[in-house]
Design a protein around this motif. Sequence first.
Motif, PDB file in Angstrom:
ATOM      1  N   ARG A 171      -6.670   6.120 -17.207  1.00  0.00           N
ATOM      2  CA  ARG A 171      -6.994   5.790 -15.825  1.00  0.00           C
ATOM      3  C   ARG A 171      -5.711   5.460 -15.061  1.00  0.00           C
ATOM      4  NH1 ARG A 171     -10.698   6.792 -12.030  1.00  0.00           N
ATOM      5  NH2 ARG A 171     -10.096   5.476 -10.292  1.00  0.00           N
ATOM      6  N   ARG A 172      -5.601   5.986 -13.828  1.00  0.00           N
ATOM      7  CA  ARG A 172      -4.417   5.729 -12.994  1.00  0.00           C
ATOM      8  C   ARG A 172      -4.893   5.261 -11.632  1.00  0.00           C
ATOM      9  NH1 ARG A 172      -0.157   7.717 -16.647  1.00  0.00           N
ATOM     10  NH2 ARG A 172      -1.404   8.955 -18.064  1.00  0.00           N
ATOM     11  N   ASP A 173      -4.397   4.122 -11.194  1.00  0.00           N
ATOM     12  CA  ASP A 173      -4.690   3.618  -9.852  1.00  0.00           C
ATOM     13  C   ASP A 173      -3.402   3.047  -9.295  1.00  0.00           C
ATOM     14  OD1 ASP A 173      -7.830   3.640  -9.461  1.00  0.00           O
ATOM     15  OD2 ASP A 173      -7.499   2.954 -11.521  1.00  0.00           O
ATOM     16  N   PHE A 174      -2.743   3.803  -8.441  1.00  0.00           N
ATOM     17  CA  PHE A 174      -1.482   3.341  -7.869  1.00  0.00           C
ATOM     18  C   PHE A 174      -1.136   4.191  -6.650  1.00  0.00           C
ATOM     19  CE2 PHE A 174       1.403   6.768  -9.246  1.00  0.00           C
ATOM     20  CZ  PHE A 174       0.670   7.369 -10.264  1.00  0.00           C
ATOM     21  N   THR A 175      -0.080   3.778  -5.938  1.00  0.00           N
ATOM     22  CA  THR A 175       0.400   4.636  -4.855  1.00  0.00           C
ATOM     23  C   THR A 175       1.707   5.279  -5.304  1.00  0.00           C
ATOM     24  OG1 THR A 175       1.508   2.776  -3.829  1.00  0.00           O
ATOM     25  CG2 THR A 175      -0.656   3.333  -2.949  1.00  0.00           C
ATOM     26  N   SER A 179       1.207   7.881  -1.091  1.00  0.00           N
ATOM     27  CA  SER A 179      -0.177   8.393  -1.128  1.00  0.00           C
ATOM     28  C   SER A 179      -0.886   7.911  -2.402  1.00  0.00           C
ATOM     29  CB  SER A 179      -0.174   9.920  -1.027  1.00  0.00           C
ATOM     30  OG  SER A 179       0.568  10.487  -2.093  1.00  0.00           O
ATOM     31  N   PRO A 180      -2.208   7.727  -2.285  1.00  0.00           N
ATOM     32  CA  PRO A 180      -2.946   7.107  -3.397  1.00  0.00           C
ATOM     33  C   PRO A 180      -3.225   8.046  -4.570  1.00  0.00           C
ATOM     34  CG  PRO A 180      -4.446   7.655  -1.613  1.00  0.00           C
ATOM     35  CD  PRO A 180      -3.072   7.984  -1.119  1.00  0.00           C
ATOM     36  N   ARG A 181      -3.276   7.470  -5.758  1.00  0.00           N
ATOM     37  CA  ARG A 181      -3.765   8.160  -6.951  1.00  0.00           C
ATOM     38  C   ARG A 181      -4.865   7.270  -7.535  1.00  0.00           C
ATOM     39  NH1 ARG A 181      -0.856  10.700  -4.663  1.00  0.00           N
ATOM     40  NH2 ARG A 181       0.817  12.128  -5.254  1.00  0.00           N
ATOM     41  N   HIS A 182      -6.088   7.766  -7.511  1.00  0.00           N
ATOM     42  CA  HIS A 182      -7.194   7.084  -8.185  1.00  0.00           C
ATOM     43  C   HIS A 182      -7.881   8.146  -9.008  1.00  0.00           C
ATOM     44  CE1 HIS A 182      -6.612   3.416  -5.937  1.00  0.00           C
ATOM     45  NE2 HIS A 182      -6.619   4.104  -4.801  1.00  0.00           N
ATOM     46  N   MET A 183      -7.557   8.210 -10.271  1.00  0.00           N
ATOM     47  CA  MET A 183      -8.005   9.330 -11.102  1.00  0.00           C
ATOM     48  C   MET A 183      -7.714   9.031 -12.568  1.00  0.00           C
ATOM     49  SD  MET A 183      -4.921  11.668  -9.547  1.00  0.00           S
ATOM     50  CE  MET A 183      -5.110  13.177 -10.483  1.00  0.00           C
ATOM     51  N   THR A 184      -8.266   9.869 -13.430  1.00  0.00           N
ATOM     52  CA  THR A 184      -7.990   9.767 -14.866  1.00  0.00           C
ATOM     53  C   THR A 184      -7.259  11.044 -15.265  1.00  0.00           C
ATOM     54  OG1 THR A 184      -9.828   8.280 -15.330  1.00  0.00           O
ATOM     55  CG2 THR A 184      -9.103   9.678 -17.134  1.00  0.00           C
ATOM     56  N   GLU A 219     -16.494   6.798  -7.250  1.00  0.00           N
ATOM     57  CA  GLU A 219     -16.509   6.860  -5.790  1.00  0.00           C
ATOM     58  C   GLU A 219     -15.126   6.449  -5.282  1.00  0.00           C
ATOM     59  OE1 GLU A 219     -19.617   4.543  -4.039  1.00  0.00           O
ATOM     60  OE2 GLU A 219     -18.970   5.032  -1.990  1.00  0.00           O
ATOM     61  N   GLY A 220     -14.571   7.196  -4.340  1.00  0.00           N
ATOM     62  CA  GLY A 220     -13.243   6.877  -3.788  1.00  0.00           C
ATOM     63  C   GLY A 220     -12.104   7.511  -4.562  1.00  0.00           C
ATOM     64  N   ASP A 221     -12.394   8.098  -5.709  1.00  0.00           N
ATOM     65  CA  ASP A 221     -11.312   8.733  -6.481  1.00  0.00           C
ATOM     66  C   ASP A 221     -10.674   9.854  -5.664  1.00  0.00           C
ATOM     67  OD1 ASP A 221     -11.464   7.103  -8.652  1.00  0.00           O
ATOM     68  OD2 ASP A 221     -11.993   8.661 -10.104  1.00  0.00           O
ATOM     69  N   THR A 222      -9.350   9.900  -5.701  1.00  0.00           N
ATOM     70  CA  THR A 222      -8.617  10.888  -4.903  1.00  0.00           C
ATOM     71  C   THR A 222      -7.264  11.182  -5.541  1.00  0.00           C
ATOM     72  OG1 THR A 222      -7.778  11.368  -2.663  1.00  0.00           O
ATOM     73  CG2 THR A 222      -7.545   9.101  -3.411  1.00  0.00           C
ATOM     74  N   HIS A 223      -6.808  12.408  -5.340  1.00  0.00           N
ATOM     75  CA  HIS A 223      -5.454  12.789  -5.739  1.00  0.00           C
ATOM     76  C   HIS A 223      -4.705  12.983  -4.430  1.00  0.00           C
ATOM     77  CE1 HIS A 223      -2.913  15.620  -8.544  1.00  0.00           C
ATOM     78  NE2 HIS A 223      -2.167  14.810  -7.824  1.00  0.00           N
ATOM     79  N   ALA A 246       5.426  13.428 -11.629  1.00  0.00           N
ATOM     80  CA  ALA A 246       4.688  13.842 -12.833  1.00  0.00           C
ATOM     81  C   ALA A 246       4.796  12.781 -13.927  1.00  0.00           C
ATOM     82  CB  ALA A 246       5.209  15.177 -13.328  1.00  0.00           C
ATOM     83  N   ARG A 247       5.976  12.207 -14.066  1.00  0.00           N
ATOM     84  CA  ARG A 247       6.146  11.137 -15.078  1.00  0.00           C
ATOM     85  C   ARG A 247       5.188   9.986 -14.794  1.00  0.00           C
ATOM     86  NH1 ARG A 247       7.857  13.657 -17.748  1.00  0.00           N
ATOM     87  NH2 ARG A 247       9.635  14.321 -18.832  1.00  0.00           N
ATOM     88  N   ARG A 248       5.093   9.615 -13.522  1.00  0.00           N
ATOM     89  CA  ARG A 248       4.251   8.454 -13.180  1.00  0.00           C
ATOM     90  C   ARG A 248       2.779   8.756 -13.390  1.00  0.00           C
ATOM     91  NH1 ARG A 248       4.863   5.191  -8.116  1.00  0.00           N
ATOM     92  NH2 ARG A 248       3.701   3.803  -9.471  1.00  0.00           N
ATOM     93  N   LEU A 249       2.385  10.007 -13.167  1.00  0.00           N
ATOM     94  CA  LEU A 249       0.962  10.345 -13.238  1.00  0.00           C
ATOM     95  C   LEU A 249       0.517  10.757 -14.635  1.00  0.00           C
ATOM     96  CD1 LEU A 249      -1.503  10.510 -11.381  1.00  0.00           C
ATOM     97  CD2 LEU A 249      -0.821  12.840 -10.762  1.00  0.00           C
ATOM     98  N   TYR A 250       1.446  11.249 -15.440  1.00  0.00           N
ATOM     99  CA  TYR A 250       1.025  11.858 -16.719  1.00  0.00           C
ATOM    100  C   TYR A 250       1.694  11.298 -17.967  1.00  0.00           C
ATOM    101  CZ  TYR A 250      -1.003  15.222 -13.548  1.00  0.00           C
ATOM    102  OH  TYR A 250      -1.737  15.817 -12.539  1.00  0.00           O
ATOM    103  N   ALA A 251       2.836  10.607 -17.813  1.00  0.00           N
ATOM    104  CA  ALA A 251       3.532  10.173 -19.041  1.00  0.00           C
ATOM    105  C   ALA A 251       2.949   8.849 -19.548  1.00  0.00           C
ATOM    106  CB  ALA A 251       5.017  10.067 -18.782  1.00  0.00           C
TER     107      ALA A 251
END
Length: 232
Positions: A58-62, A69-74, A127-131, A227-232
């Motif tokens: 799970r990732r929730d950060f800007t 921009s927001p990241r709310h996703m897995t 609900e609210g999840d966004t890339h 990519a590092r922040r979202l996937y590593a």
Amino acid sequence: MTLLSVSNGRLRTLQTAGDAAAALLRSEGYLPLPGLLTTTGLSVLREDAERLEQAARRRDFTMTCMGGSPRHMTTLGGHDIAKASNLVPELYADPELLALISGLIGQRPLPVPDPVERHVLNILHREGDTHGAHTDDYPYALVIFLEAPSSPEDGGLLEYVCDAASLRDLTAGPARTAHHRAGDAYLLRSDTTAHRVTPLTRAGVRRTVLNFAYTTPGAVPQTTTSARRLYA
Ligand SMILES: O=C(O)CCC(=O)C(=O)O
Ligand SMILES: [Fe+2]
């Protein structure tokens, strides 16, 4: 007119008018490939993704380097996918898929050097999840839908602006939007097309995609930390 076609059991025979489609991709930065997956292709990839999701985070950060921009996703990165799946890396390197992409981009698609970014899994499920808004590090992205909200009202739309001067172009003016169904795919000129996925508007809907990143001979990748922040 060149007809490009793919047929290997997992990918449907697409009779694509190659020249027109390539021109559309060049001018719009986006090319829909509806129904790229066969029923079998969709079902085996879904099964694989369900299994992979157990290892996803799970990732929730800007994203500071993308205008906050927001990241709310897995998500699950390519390096982890490669450890747990044969199917995804195999499809990423499928000669027929590469031939289709090559016909559309007019160049040879090459695997990106970074295993983290090569093929990633993105799941929006709350609900609210966004890339949120971003551009990719590499020139082309093939996004394949394994699950998608059936109604555009439920969100999860791709919003994009071709040849964007900045990410602000996504909110400053009219952006194009596209709705997709499970089994659909699209090809994006992803390093120069600003794009985002709109928030899911209600609970109980899911949007799962595989994103295959490709580079081309001589392309200079944008080197960002995203990519590092979202996937590593
Ligand atoms: O989910 C989508 O449609 C876009 C995915 C994306 O932009 C990315 O993974 O970089
Ligand atoms: Fe992207």
